[in-house]
Design an enzyme around this catalytic site. Structure first.
Site, short mmCIF file in Angstrom:
data_model
loop_
_atom_site.label_atom_id
_atom_site.label_comp_id
_atom_site.label_asym_id
_atom_site.label_seq_id
_atom_site.Cartn_x
_atom_site.Cartn_y
_atom_site.Cartn_z
N VAL A 26 45.78 29.39 37.11
CA VAL A 26 47.06 30.02 37.45
C VAL A 26 46.81 31.50 37.72
CG1 VAL A 26 49.42 30.49 36.71
CG2 VAL A 26 48.27 28.40 35.94
N THR A 47 48.20 35.11 51.03
CA THR A 47 49.37 34.99 50.15
C THR A 47 50.54 35.69 50.84
OG1 THR A 47 48.08 34.88 48.13
CG2 THR A 47 50.29 35.83 47.93
#
Ligand code: ASP
Length: 317
Positions: free
Chosen positions: A214, A185
């Site tokens: 999510v 990320t």
């Protein structure tokens, strides 16, 4: 004084075993971003918001990170990406969730910030909005690299539970050899020459995540936060960062007079850790403090400060 910090994800269990073959490229890409954007930020040529957008955009283009091209694959072997961005001085924010065909999810998040409403869009609606506003689209398969396909294959063959985290994948990497990497990320935080702050984060999520899952990355206050005191970008097991409102908690901690950013960030990681949120975060405060803490084997990270660039992966630097 201007500051720019980046992360390229955190993960792993146990001691750091040194660089993998892909790490020099990851570090070089962070250095290149800092080299280009640091002086522009210092000179007042770009503001904090532009710096974090451009930084994350560049890292989305680096296939070694888990964002944009090179995103990890969900349980069905598909890419779906989340991104968010926030401006400190007025709390403006934008976020996209579960997009599958954008070359740069962070650009669409930034576009929503600029437009002002809605702040957050998901799935096909977000993709339609992005297409209408001429953000670059790609075929979903163009975002998938051989590395991520191999990683997904290993995940599937090993019958890891759906939603296996980057953290699990990183641990798995040690078993599978160096060609399969987990973390990645990406995020950026910046303080500009006018004393304004901004933060941005972008991810493909977690290998084997259930479609529709999510994480914290697109949720303002969980994975990303910026106000007039501090800018924060998180990385780690997203569910825990979500449940702790981790990035916003850093903002809360910095409301104290003379707050120490390192202490505040450590306290927030103390809140996140019992929820299973092993990972890290990067933060910069308006008074020039920098904290890049993590509670896992490694966190790819870089900092531009006073014209000097420092980067690190494992615990020592
Ligand atoms: N926080 C991200 C997520 O949960 C993953 C990561 O930072 O590695 O989607």
């Amino acid at each position: 004084m201007a500051l720019l910090a980046l992360h390229g994800g955190a993960g792993g269990d146990g001691p750091w075993r040194g660089m993998t073959p892909m790490d020099p490229q990851r570090v070089a890409s962070m250095e290149a971003v800092l080299q280009v954007l640091g002086p522009r930020l210092e000179a007042g040529d770009i503001d904090a918001l532009t710096a974090v957008r451009l930084a994350v955009e560049a890292l989305e283009d680096e296939p070694g990170f888990n964002a944009g091209v090179g995103s990890v694959l969900d349980a069905n072997g598909q890419v779906s990406m989340d991104a968010s961005i926030m401006r400190g001085q007025d709390g403006a924010a934008g976020s996209v969730v579960g997009v599958t065909n954008l070359r740069h999810p962070i650009q669409a998040a930034h576009g929503l910030l600029q437009q002002g409403w809605p702040a957050m869009m998901a799935g096909p609606g977000a993709e339609a909005w992005a297409a209408k506003h001429d953000y670059e689209t790609v075929l979903p398969d163009a975002l998938i690299t051989d590395l991520r396909r191999a990683q997904w294959q290993k995940w599937r063959d090993a019958r890891l539970h759906p939603g296996a985290t980057d953290e699990d994948d990183a641990a798995l990497d040690h078993d599978l050899g160096e060609e399969v990497d987990g973390p990645g990320t990406v995020g950026a935080v910046a303080l500009d020459a006018h004393g304004h702050l901004a933060a941005a984060t972008s991810t493909g999520g977690m290998t084997g995540k259930p479609p529709g899952r999510v994480g914290d990355t697109p949720v303002i206050g969980a994975g990303t936060w910026a106000d007039q005191r501090v800018a924060v970008s998180c990385t780690g097991v997203g569910e825990a960062y979500l449940r702790a409102c981790a990035a916003h908690e850093v903002g809360v901690g910095m409301r104290q007079d003379e707050a120490d950013l390192t202490e505040v960030c450590d306290h927030v990681l103390d809140l996140v850790e019992p929820l299973g949120g092993r990972g890290g975060l990067i933060a910069i405060s308006a008074d020039g403090q920098v904290a890049l803490p993590f509670r896992v084997t490694l966190m790819y990270r870089g900092l531009w400060r006073h014209g000097a660039i420092t980067t690190g992966i494992g615990p020592d630097r």
